[in-house]
Design a protein around this motif. Structure first.
Motif, mmCIF file in Angstrom:
data_model
loop_
_atom_site.group_PDB
_atom_site.id
_atom_site.type_symbol
_atom_site.label_atom_id
_atom_site.label_comp_id
_atom_site.label_asym_id
_atom_site.label_seq_id
_atom_site.Cartn_x
_atom_site.Cartn_y
_atom_site.Cartn_z
ATOM 1 N N GLN A 205 0.823 -1.198 0.000
ATOM 2 C CA GLN A 205 0.000 0.000 0.000
ATOM 3 C C GLN A 205 0.867 1.262 0.000
ATOM 4 O OE1 GLN A 205 -3.326 -0.590 -0.369
ATOM 5 N NE2 GLN A 205 -2.538 -2.680 -0.446
ATOM 6 N N GLU A 206 0.231 2.396 -0.240
ATOM 7 C CA GLU A 206 0.939 3.662 -0.217
ATOM 8 C C GLU A 206 1.430 3.977 1.191
ATOM 9 O OE1 GLU A 206 -1.832 6.483 -1.690
ATOM 10 O OE2 GLU A 206 -1.871 5.672 -3.723
ATOM 11 N N LYS A 207 2.527 4.724 1.273
ATOM 12 C CA LYS A 207 3.079 5.094 2.566
ATOM 13 C C LYS A 207 2.161 6.075 3.297
ATOM 14 C CE LYS A 207 6.922 2.763 2.286
ATOM 15 N NZ LYS A 207 8.179 3.387 1.896
ATOM 16 N N ILE A 208 2.312 6.120 4.622
ATOM 17 C CA ILE A 208 1.570 7.067 5.443
ATOM 18 C C ILE A 208 2.316 8.391 5.396
ATOM 19 C CG2 ILE A 208 0.631 7.526 7.735
ATOM 20 C CD1 ILE A 208 0.995 4.458 8.205
ATOM 21 N N LEU A 209 1.686 9.415 4.864
ATOM 22 C CA LEU A 209 2.350 10.689 4.637
ATOM 23 C C LEU A 209 2.036 11.685 5.743
ATOM 24 C CD1 LEU A 209 1.650 11.048 0.806
ATOM 25 C CD2 LEU A 209 3.541 9.868 1.941
ATOM 26 N N ALA A 210 2.973 12.596 5.973
ATOM 27 C CA ALA A 210 2.734 13.678 6.920
ATOM 28 C C ALA A 210 1.743 14.668 6.315
ATOM 29 C CB ALA A 210 4.049 14.385 7.245
ATOM 30 N N LYS A 211 0.908 15.234 7.145
ATOM 31 C CA LYS A 211 -0.097 16.168 6.652
ATOM 32 C C LYS A 211 0.532 17.418 6.045
ATOM 33 C CE LYS A 211 -3.687 14.657 9.882
ATOM 34 N NZ LYS A 211 -4.562 15.024 11.018
ATOM 35 N N GLY A 212 1.704 17.789 6.506
ATOM 36 C CA GLY A 212 2.312 19.014 6.007
ATOM 37 C C GLY A 212 3.401 18.817 4.987
ATOM 38 N N GLY A 213 3.692 17.582 4.583
ATOM 39 C CA GLY A 213 4.808 17.357 3.685
ATOM 40 C C GLY A 213 4.447 16.667 2.387
ATOM 41 N N ASN A 214 3.167 16.655 2.035
ATOM 42 C CA ASN A 214 2.759 16.003 0.779
ATOM 43 C C ASN A 214 1.989 16.981 -0.095
ATOM 44 O OD1 ASN A 214 0.582 15.949 2.623
ATOM 45 N ND2 ASN A 214 -0.435 14.343 1.460
ATOM 46 N N THR A 215 2.570 18.167 -0.303
ATOM 47 C CA THR A 215 1.913 19.223 -1.061
ATOM 48 C C THR A 215 2.021 19.013 -2.565
ATOM 49 O OG1 THR A 215 3.901 20.596 -1.162
ATOM 50 C CG2 THR A 215 2.480 20.853 0.779
ATOM 51 N N GLY A 216 2.974 18.193 -2.989
ATOM 52 C CA GLY A 216 3.213 18.030 -4.416
ATOM 53 C C GLY A 216 4.352 18.902 -4.911
ATOM 54 N N ASN A 217 4.789 19.873 -4.091
ATOM 55 C CA ASN A 217 5.951 20.683 -4.441
ATOM 56 C C ASN A 217 7.201 19.934 -3.994
ATOM 57 O OD1 ASN A 217 8.150 22.776 -3.727
ATOM 58 N ND2 ASN A 217 6.723 23.958 -4.960
ATOM 59 N N MET A 218 8.038 19.566 -4.942
ATOM 60 C CA MET A 218 9.150 18.672 -4.655
ATOM 61 C C MET A 218 10.100 19.239 -3.603
ATOM 62 S SD MET A 218 11.995 17.102 -7.291
ATOM 63 C CE MET A 218 10.717 16.291 -8.265
ATOM 64 N N ILE A 219 10.494 20.495 -3.755
ATOM 65 C CA ILE A 219 11.462 21.074 -2.824
ATOM 66 C C ILE A 219 10.863 21.196 -1.427
ATOM 67 C CG2 ILE A 219 12.809 23.138 -2.285
ATOM 68 C CD1 ILE A 219 13.193 23.580 -5.247
ATOM 69 N N TYR A 220 9.633 21.679 -1.357
ATOM 70 C CA TYR A 220 8.986 21.852 -0.058
ATOM 71 C C TYR A 220 8.821 20.515 0.653
ATOM 72 C CZ TYR A 220 5.585 23.330 3.454
ATOM 73 O OH TYR A 220 4.936 23.583 4.640
ATOM 74 N N ASP A 221 8.336 19.512 -0.072
ATOM 75 C CA ASP A 221 8.136 18.193 0.530
ATOM 76 C C ASP A 221 9.460 17.550 0.923
ATOM 77 O OD1 ASP A 221 5.485 18.608 0.075
ATOM 78 O OD2 ASP A 221 5.323 17.230 -1.621
ATOM 79 N N PHE A 222 10.507 17.796 0.131
ATOM 80 C CA PHE A 222 11.827 17.264 0.456
ATOM 81 C C PHE A 222 12.336 17.851 1.768
ATOM 82 C CE2 PHE A 222 16.463 17.940 0.270
ATOM 83 C CZ PHE A 222 16.905 16.623 0.199
ATOM 84 N N VAL A 223 12.115 19.146 1.971
ATOM 85 C CA VAL A 223 12.606 19.813 3.183
ATOM 86 C C VAL A 223 11.757 19.465 4.390
ATOM 87 C CG1 VAL A 223 12.989 22.056 4.284
ATOM 88 C CG2 VAL A 223 13.685 21.696 1.906
ATOM 89 N N LEU A 224 10.428 19.559 4.265
ATOM 90 C CA LEU A 224 9.543 19.319 5.403
ATOM 91 C C LEU A 224 9.401 17.839 5.731
ATOM 92 C CD1 LEU A 224 7.936 21.483 7.083
ATOM 93 C CD2 LEU A 224 8.964 22.310 4.970
ATOM 94 N N GLY A 225 9.557 16.981 4.748
ATOM 95 C CA GLY A 225 9.425 15.546 4.986
ATOM 96 C C GLY A 225 8.103 15.022 4.487
#
Length: 473
Positions: A205-225
């Motif tokens: 199944q898909e991984k459990i993502l953080a609510k604040g780190g799965n925006t779709g913006n690669m750089i932002y998600d890379f930094v925030l997790g």
């Protein structure tokens, strides 16, 4: 009969609409880019602007020995200059030592005895409800960080007794190389967990993502997790949680080892340890011992339950914490301070008050969560119920301020800088930065609680008016 869903059912789930994108924090993608650049530069800057040979801060400022030793005057070639500067800090021996340290901690995680506890209920998004409720679940964690620290202490003491201070002088002479090594590992771990977050978990199944780190913006998600709890099964009976491992062990234990290295440097120069260095060593070691002794309490913090694991946390724990928090010991190795009796009393008093507030507040919260209001140790505590079923303390430490533990934490940070005296503000970087961090964390926690409790939180804030400092803030 098997309850495993059919393949069409599993594929159908993956075609469901994505979760709504959360609001950006930390100024969004521009803030994420700024962190990628600024956090490493600040760490290098604290080193290059506080050295015995050039002053703390330097008494002069030029292209050779200032903030950036290899940067010239032409902004058009700054990227090249920065790269040349980074290469100039590369130290093979330092990288080998830092890597061996991480490998040793990794091995200790599995071989040092410990016990397993359930973490707090965490809330991620994504994944599949076919195996568990992804928005309301708990994970298991192995508790053995304190025993790992004791093993390292035995090795360190044995080394000092048999070899003297010489082996630990490496930490001082190769410090900038250790910064670079930690940053390489920070980037490597961050890239790994970012890619890992896109791969399916063990049940497909898909991984459990953080609510604040799965925006779709690669750089932002890379930094925030992007992923909330990146982990993998090391064996049929053992799971390794990357964020949890990094949260306490490399940064905190590395911090103390660096302090010992700087104390050994002072000893090699003076033939003794000043009382200011002894105070810094004792107080900061005590803080780390206390944190690792109470390792399970970290499982209720926002780092574990809410934030994803990306560059921001990886840098904070692998680089920022050990390299910047050891600044006071590094300063005292270069600029020894002998404290007066009055100075000692002030430092000791601030430390004791801070610890009394910090441990008293956190201990009261933990025992209330664990044993409830009916337990003997919680007798007399008042609380208010909420529609969500949670109970909020409105007496004791938590009746004085909503984040009273932050005040104790900050006072201890101040006590660790006070032994350095007042000749320069640079050793006070930690309490200044920490104050900003705690206020920002308090604002994030307030927002989170308001969303969770709604009107009940407004009522709670009317009862407990102060945020961190009673009658002030």
């Amino acid at each position: 009969m098997s309850t495993r869903p059919s393949r069409p059912a599993r594929r159908a789930f993956k075609r469901t609409p994505p979760n709504p994108k959360p609001e950006y924090e930390f100024l969004g993608p521009p803030g994420a880019v700024a962190m990628l650049i600024a956090l490493p530069l600040i760490t290098y800057g604290l080193y290059y602007n506080c050295r015995k040979e050039f002053g703390c801060p330097p008494a002069f400022w030029d292209s050779k020995d200032g903030f950036w030793p290899s940067i010239g005057a032409n902004p058009m070639v700054y990227p090249v200059d920065l790269w040349d500067f980074f290469l100039s800090t590369w130290d093979v021996a330092a990288f080998q030592v830092y890597t061996a340290f991480l490998i040793f901690l990794f091995v200790c995680y599995f071989v040092v005895p410990g016990y397993v506890v359930d973490g707090a209920v965490v809330g991620g998004v994504g994944g599949s409800p076919l195996t568990r409720d992804r928005s309301n679940y708990t994970l298991k964690y192995k508790i053995n960080a304190f025993r790992t620290l004791m093993l390292i202490a035995v090795i360190a003491i044995a080394t000092l007794v048999t070899k003297g201070v010489e082996p630990f002088l490496f930490l001082h002479s190769h410090f900038v190389g250790l910064i670079t090594a930690s940053l390489i590992w920070t980037c490597g771990v961050s890239i790994f967990v970012y890619i890992w977050s896109f791969l399916p978990d063990s049940d497909g199944q898909e991984k459990i993502l953080a609510k604040g780190g799965n925006t779709g913006n690669m750089i932002y998600d890379f930094v925030l997790g992007r992923e909330l709890n990146p982990r993998f099964s090391a064996s049929p009976n053992s799971t390794f949680d990357i964020k949890y491992f990094v949260e306490l062990r490399p940064g905190l234990i590395g911090w103390i080892l660096l302090n010992i290295g700087f104390a050994c440097q002072q000893y090699s120069m003076l033939g003794r340890i000043t009382n200011s260095m002894a105070a810094v060593l004792f107080f900061e070691t005590f803080y780390v011992v206390d944190a690792l002794w109470n390792e399970a309490s970290i499982l209720t913090t926002m780092d574990i339950t809410t934030d994803g694991f990306g560059f921001m946390l990886a840098n904070g724990l692998l680089t920022w914490l050990p390299m910047n928090y050891s600044l006071q010991a590094r300063y005292l190795a270069a600029y020894p301070v002998d404290m007066s009796i009055f100075h000692c009393f002030v430092v000791f008093g601030v430390q004791c008050i801070g610890y009394y507030i910090f441990r008293g507040a956190n201990g009261q919260k933990d025992t209330f969560r664990r044993y409830g209001a009916s337990a003997p140790q919680n007798k007399g505590l008042k609380y208010m119920g909420t529609a969500s079923g949670s109970k909020l303390l409105i007496s004791g430490w938590w009746g004085t301020a909503r984040h009273i533990n932050y005040l104790g934490d900050w006072l201890m940070a101040l006590a660790w800088s006070l032994p350095c005296g007042l000749a320069t503000p640079i050793p006070y970087f930690y309490p200044i930065y920490f104050a900003i961090l705690l206020i920002h964390r308090e604002l994030r926690d307030e927002e989170k609680c308001h969303k969770k409790y709604g009107k009940d939180w407004d009522k709670y804030c009317e009862i407990v008016r102060w945020r961190i400092i009673p009658y002030i803030y």
